[in-house]
Design a protein around this motif. Structure first.
Motif, PDB file in Angstrom:
ATOM      1  N   ASN A 171     -10.803   5.172   5.513  1.00 39.85           N
ATOM      2  CA  ASN A 171     -10.637   5.951   4.282  1.00 39.85           C
ATOM      3  C   ASN A 171     -11.154   5.280   3.018  1.00 39.85           C
ATOM      4  O   ASN A 171     -11.509   5.957   2.066  1.00 39.85           O
ATOM      5  N   TYR A 195      -8.525   0.883  -3.873  1.00 37.71           N
ATOM      6  CA  TYR A 195      -7.717  -0.304  -4.146  1.00 37.71           C
ATOM      7  C   TYR A 195      -7.425  -1.114  -2.892  1.00 37.71           C
ATOM      8  O   TYR A 195      -6.845  -2.196  -2.960  1.00 37.71           O
ATOM      9  N   CYS A 196      -7.781  -0.599  -1.709  1.00 37.82           N
ATOM     10  CA  CYS A 196      -7.149  -1.092  -0.474  1.00 37.82           C
ATOM     11  C   CYS A 196      -8.048  -1.991   0.367  1.00 37.82           C
ATOM     12  O   CYS A 196      -9.207  -1.678   0.638  1.00 37.82           O
ATOM     13  N   VAL A 224      -7.323  -2.832   3.523  1.00 40.01           N
ATOM     14  CA  VAL A 224      -7.115  -2.604   4.964  1.00 40.01           C
ATOM     15  C   VAL A 224      -8.415  -2.330   5.741  1.00 40.01           C
ATOM     16  O   VAL A 224      -8.653  -2.941   6.789  1.00 40.01           O
ATOM     17  N   CYS A 258      -8.909   1.722   9.705  1.00 37.20           N
ATOM     18  CA  CYS A 258      -8.901   2.827   8.746  1.00 37.20           C
ATOM     19  C   CYS A 258     -10.300   3.011   8.171  1.00 37.20           C
ATOM     20  O   CYS A 258     -10.984   2.038   7.851  1.00 37.20           O
ATOM     21  N   ARG A 290      -8.670   9.119  -3.068  1.00 34.19           N
ATOM     22  CA  ARG A 290      -7.679   9.536  -2.075  1.00 34.19           C
ATOM     23  C   ARG A 290      -8.057  10.836  -1.365  1.00 34.19           C
ATOM     24  O   ARG A 290      -7.521  11.163  -0.317  1.00 34.19           O
ATOM     25  N   HIS A 339      -1.733  10.613   6.204  1.00 34.03           N
ATOM     26  CA  HIS A 339      -2.511  10.767   4.972  1.00 34.03           C
ATOM     27  C   HIS A 339      -2.465  12.239   4.554  1.00 34.03           C
ATOM     28  O   HIS A 339      -2.714  13.119   5.384  1.00 34.03           O
ATOM     29  N   CYS A 374      -9.765   3.830   0.422  1.00 34.93           N
ATOM     30  CA  CYS A 374      -9.126   4.052  -0.879  1.00 34.93           C
ATOM     31  C   CYS A 374      -9.579   2.869  -1.744  1.00 34.93           C
ATOM     32  O   CYS A 374      -9.676   1.736  -1.244  1.00 34.93           O
ATOM     33  N   GLN A 395      -2.572   3.363  10.596  1.00 40.19           N
ATOM     34  CA  GLN A 395      -2.758   3.447   9.139  1.00 40.19           C
ATOM     35  C   GLN A 395      -2.907   4.886   8.684  1.00 40.19           C
ATOM     36  O   GLN A 395      -2.689   5.210   7.532  1.00 40.19           O
TER      37      GLN A 395
HETATM   38 FE1  SF4 Z   1      -6.581   3.348   4.616  1.00 41.80          FE
HETATM   39 FE2  SF4 Z   1      -4.078   3.665   3.727  1.00 41.80          FE
HETATM   40 FE3  SF4 Z   1      -5.590   1.678   2.783  1.00 41.80          FE
HETATM   41 FE4  SF4 Z   1      -6.163   4.191   2.103  1.00 41.80          FE
HETATM   42  S1  SF4 Z   1      -4.235   3.058   1.601  1.00 41.80           S
HETATM   43  S2  SF4 Z   1      -7.641   2.642   2.785  1.00 41.80           S
HETATM   44  S3  SF4 Z   1      -5.618   5.292   3.956  1.00 41.80           S
HETATM   45  S4  SF4 Z   1      -4.885   1.930   4.865  1.00 41.80           S
END
Ligand code: SF4
Ligand code: SAM
Length: 438
Positions: free
Chosen positions: A160, A164-165, A167, A158, A278, A239, A162, A202
């Motif tokens: 992106n 907080y994330c 991933v 991913c 986001r 998304h 975000c 994702q």
């Molecule tokens: Fe990627 Fe989803 Fe995490 Fe956002 S919430 S960084 S879109 S995996």
């Protein structure tokens, strides 16, 4: 050769479930048959998740428990893969001296070699990131399809970020699989009797956008819809910022595409959405929901929501509740915000106490229970096409899913498993519907 047994425990999302299926395939080639009983196992693998602190803690607890099993069976091979393995690497081997293997999210292909070494007492950690197209060629295949519905990974990673994330840090750059490879996999699954595919990633709806010569996600779905034998297509996760008009049109044009979409909003407040990075506003999100409802009236929308993001005021939280009332989610996965190491949001001051966050979560979940119940009740008396997937919870019942993804139980012969039937909904519960075969 004596039969050996593998016990694999999977934490977290469907991506991990799909990776575990790949691991089971690879380990079968090494002579390890799956078992559901840890004490029978010659190898135990934990495929882990680190998206929230709680998920990570669970893995450490499990590893501590497994120490006693290893003591009673010295030849037992213990391994940790997935996101916690990627995040912690060598430190896991140091912290848990009874652990043999640590393999990262891009290193599944090395597992057979690692296991062969572990059979001779070698401890090994492999967490090298492969952030280029080579990753696709190393992606092990999944075999042994005998189920009706299977996951098919269409993209990994991913981009992106975000705020907080974790991933993007543990799964790496977003890379789309080649459409030819995806179609090959879907055709193979269809030949093996699979009737439903769930396309996984994702951020599936940005599929192909960064790969020259590849179709976009809407086009990919149309191509998959052309595969004979596949009767249903679902996908997750999308998304909102990449929800194109073309993809929404697929819900109007392609009957094989089920009337269900997982489209997480995360919050209903513009201020919080912006701090979460986001990339869309509440109005833009609602615009996409409106378009989806026009394309496929009655579409079942599910989502994810985070409660207690740093700085979330009571008013921001109220905006989340009002968004839920407007969207009317069929189901919602809701989480208390959990700061993750290395993410931007981890540096933001947290003003809310744990009690306040839990109190908000409880209010949100109570509202969602009501909305889910009302939606389930709206199916009463309707006819639903159900793909019969297995035996029901009660004796004499079978169970399957409606187009919307709702579980439907009904009295019926197990011989119906594998077929599509029409069922009239006669009772609605919190998590399922009761039907009568027509
Ligand atoms: Fe990627 Fe989803 Fe995490 Fe956002 S919430 S960084 S879109 S995996
Ligand atoms: N890629 C998907 C998306 O963007 O919606 C899902 C990724 S994540 C594995 C699944 C869900 O976990 C997210 O949608 C989010 O609601 C939740 N989540 C991610 N990071 C979190 C965190 N730090 N605290 C609480 N929940 C989190």
């Amino acid at each position: 050769m004596n039969e050996k047994f593998l016990f694999i425990e999977t934490f977290g999302c469907q991506m991990n479930v799909n990776d575990s299926e790949r691991i089971v395939t690879m380990m079968a080639d090494l002579g390890y048959a799956p078992t559901v009983t840890p004490s029978d196992a010659d190898m135990i693998l934990l495929n882990t998740c680190s998206v929230r602190g709680g998920a990570e803690e669970k893995v450490y607890k499990r590893l501590s428990h497994l120490r006693s099993l290893k003591k009673t069976k010295n030849s037992l091979i213990l391994g940790v893969g997935g996101c916690v393995a990627q995040q912690e690497g060598e430190q896991l081997l140091a912290k848990f001296p009874w652990l043999d293997l640590v393999f990262g999210t891009h290193n599944l292909h090395l597992l057979p070699d690692m296991v062969r070494g572990a059979e001779y007492g070698e401890r090994r950690c492999e967490t090298t990131f492969i952030d280029n197209e080579q990753r696709l060629d190393l992606f092990p295949p999944v075999k042994g399809a005998s189920r009706l519905s299977r996951f098919v990974t269409v993209m990994q990673g991913c981009d992106n970020y975000c705020s907080y994330c974790i991933v993007p840090y543990v799964r790496g750059r977003e890379i789309s699989r080649r459409s030819a490879d995806i179609l090959d996999e879907v055709r193979r699954l269809a030949d093996d009797g699979v009737q439903e595919v769930v396309l996984l990633g994702q951020n599936v709806n940005s599929y192909g956008l960064k790969s020259a010569g590849e179709p976009d996600f809407a086009r990919l779905i149309s191509m998959i819809a052309g595969v004979e034998g596949i009767r249903r297509i679902r996908f997750t996760t999308s998304h909102p910022k990449d929800m194109s008009d073309e993809l929404i049109a697929c819900f109007a044009d392609l009957p094989k595409l089920c009337g269900q979409i997982h489209l997480p909003a995360q919050s209903g407040s513009d201020t919080v959405l912006s701090r979460m990075n986001r990339g869309y506003s509440r109005a833009a999100y609602l615009d996409r929901i409106g378009a989806l409802n026009r394309a496929r009236p009655g579409i079942a929308v599910t989502g994810d929501m985070i409660v207690g993001f740093p700085g979330e005021s009571e008013e921001d939280f109220g905006q989340t509740l009002s968004l839920m009332e407007e969207v009317r989610y069929a189901d919602l996965f809701s989480f208390v915000y959990s700061p993750r190491p290395g993410t931007k949001a981890a540096d933001l001051p947290e003003e809310l106490s744990r009690e306040r966050k839990l109190e908000r979560l409880e209010r949100l979940q109570e509202l969602q229970r009501r909305i889910t119940r009302e939606i389930n009740e709206s199916y009463l008396g309707t006819l639903q096409a159900v793909m019969v997937e297995g035996e029901g919870k009660r004796p004499g019942q079978v169970s399957g899913r409606a187009d919307s993804g709702r579980i439907v139980n009904f009295s019926g012969d197990p011989a119906l498993i594998g077929s599509f039937v029409t069922v009239r909904v006669v009772a609605a519960y919190q998590n399922s519907l009761l039907g009568e075969l027509q």
